[in-house]
Design an enzyme around this catalytic site. Structure first.
Site, short mmCIF file in Angstrom:
data_model
loop_
_atom_site.label_atom_id
_atom_site.label_comp_id
_atom_site.label_asym_id
_atom_site.label_seq_id
_atom_site.Cartn_x
_atom_site.Cartn_y
_atom_site.Cartn_z
N HIS A 198 46.22 43.48 32.64
CA HIS A 198 46.58 44.42 33.71
C HIS A 198 45.85 44.06 35.00
O HIS A 198 44.92 43.26 35.00
CB HIS A 198 46.27 45.87 33.31
CG HIS A 198 44.82 46.18 33.09
ND1 HIS A 198 44.18 46.02 31.88
CD2 HIS A 198 43.87 46.64 33.93
CE1 HIS A 198 42.91 46.37 31.99
NE2 HIS A 198 42.69 46.76 33.24
N GLU A 247 46.98 49.45 36.52
CA GLU A 247 46.02 50.53 36.38
C GLU A 247 45.67 51.03 37.78
O GLU A 247 45.45 50.22 38.69
CB GLU A 247 44.75 50.01 35.68
CG GLU A 247 43.64 51.05 35.52
CD GLU A 247 42.39 50.49 34.83
OE1 GLU A 247 42.28 49.27 34.67
OE2 GLU A 247 41.54 51.32 34.46
N HIS A 263 39.82 45.20 39.77
CA HIS A 263 39.58 44.19 38.74
C HIS A 263 40.89 43.70 38.14
O HIS A 263 41.93 44.32 38.32
CB HIS A 263 38.66 44.72 37.63
CG HIS A 263 39.23 45.88 36.85
ND1 HIS A 263 38.94 47.18 37.16
CD2 HIS A 263 40.04 45.94 35.77
CE1 HIS A 263 39.54 47.99 36.30
NE2 HIS A 263 40.23 47.26 35.44
CO CO Z 1 41.03 48.04 33.69
#
Ligand code: CO
Length: 152
Positions: free
Chosen positions: A91, A142, A18
Site C-alpha cells: 500500500h 491508506e 510511507h
Molecule cells: Co501503512
C-alpha cells in the site's frame, strides 16, 4: 446564475507518509535493505494486533518504508502473501488533515472504505483508513491523520 462547479473536489492528499511492503519475514527484509542499500531499521519490529500485522520502519530521506509481516491466523495480509509469496508493495499511505472528513469524502466520491469504515489505530499511533484498491487503480491506499509534530 450559479457558478460552474469546480472541476476537482478539494485536495485530500497530504504528504506521502510511507510505502507499505508486505513480506514473509521482516528480519529478512531488514537484512536485505542493509546489504543492498546500507539502510538500517529506524523502528524495530513490534506487534500491531489491531491490524493483524507485525511492523518495522526504515526511514529514508523524505519518507519511510513500512515493513509488515502477518500476525496471527486472521492477518489481512495472508491473502496478499499467497499471491506474492516473496512479498511486494502492499500500500501507499498519505497524510490527511481530518481522518473522518477524509473517510466521508471517499464515500461521497464513490470509493469504498475497507472494514466498518471506522478509523483504526495505525502503526504511527494515529487513526487510519484504507480505500479499496478497485477504486484506486489497483493500489491499496491508506489515509492517516497527520501525526503530531509533522513527523513520520
Ligand atoms: Co501503512
Amino acid at each position: 446564475m450559479s457558478a460552474l462547479p469546480p472541476l476537482l473536489p478539494p485536495l485530500l492528499l497530504g504528504r506521502l507518509n510511507h510505502v507499505g511492503i508486505a513480506c514473509p519475514s521482516i528480519d529478512d527484509q531488514v537484512a536485505m535493505y542493509g546489504r543492498l542499500f546500507g539502510a538500517t531499521v529506524s523502528t524495530p519490529a513490534f506487534d500491531l494486533p489491531a491490524q493483524g500485522v507485525r511492523v518495522a520502519f526504515i526511514d529514508v530521506a523524505n519518507s519511510q518504508l513500512e515493513l509488515i509481516e502477518p500476525l496471527g491466523d486472521d492477518s489481512p495480509i495472508h491473502g496478499f502473501l499467497k499471491k506474492n509469496p516473496n512479498g511486494g508493495q502492499h500500500h501507499v499511505c498519505f497524510e490527511v488533515k481530518d481522518i473522518i472528513a477524509a473517510r466521508d469524502a471517499m464515500r461521497a466520491r464513490g470509493a469504498t472504505v475497507l472494514g466498518t469504515g471506522e478509523p483504526r489505530m495505525g502503526a504511527h499511533g494515529v487513526p487510519v483508513i484504507f480505500v479499496h484498491p478497485r477504486d484506486t487503480g489497483g493500489v491499496l491506499v491508506e489515509l492517516m491523520a497527520e501525526p503530531p509534530q509533522g513527523g513520520h
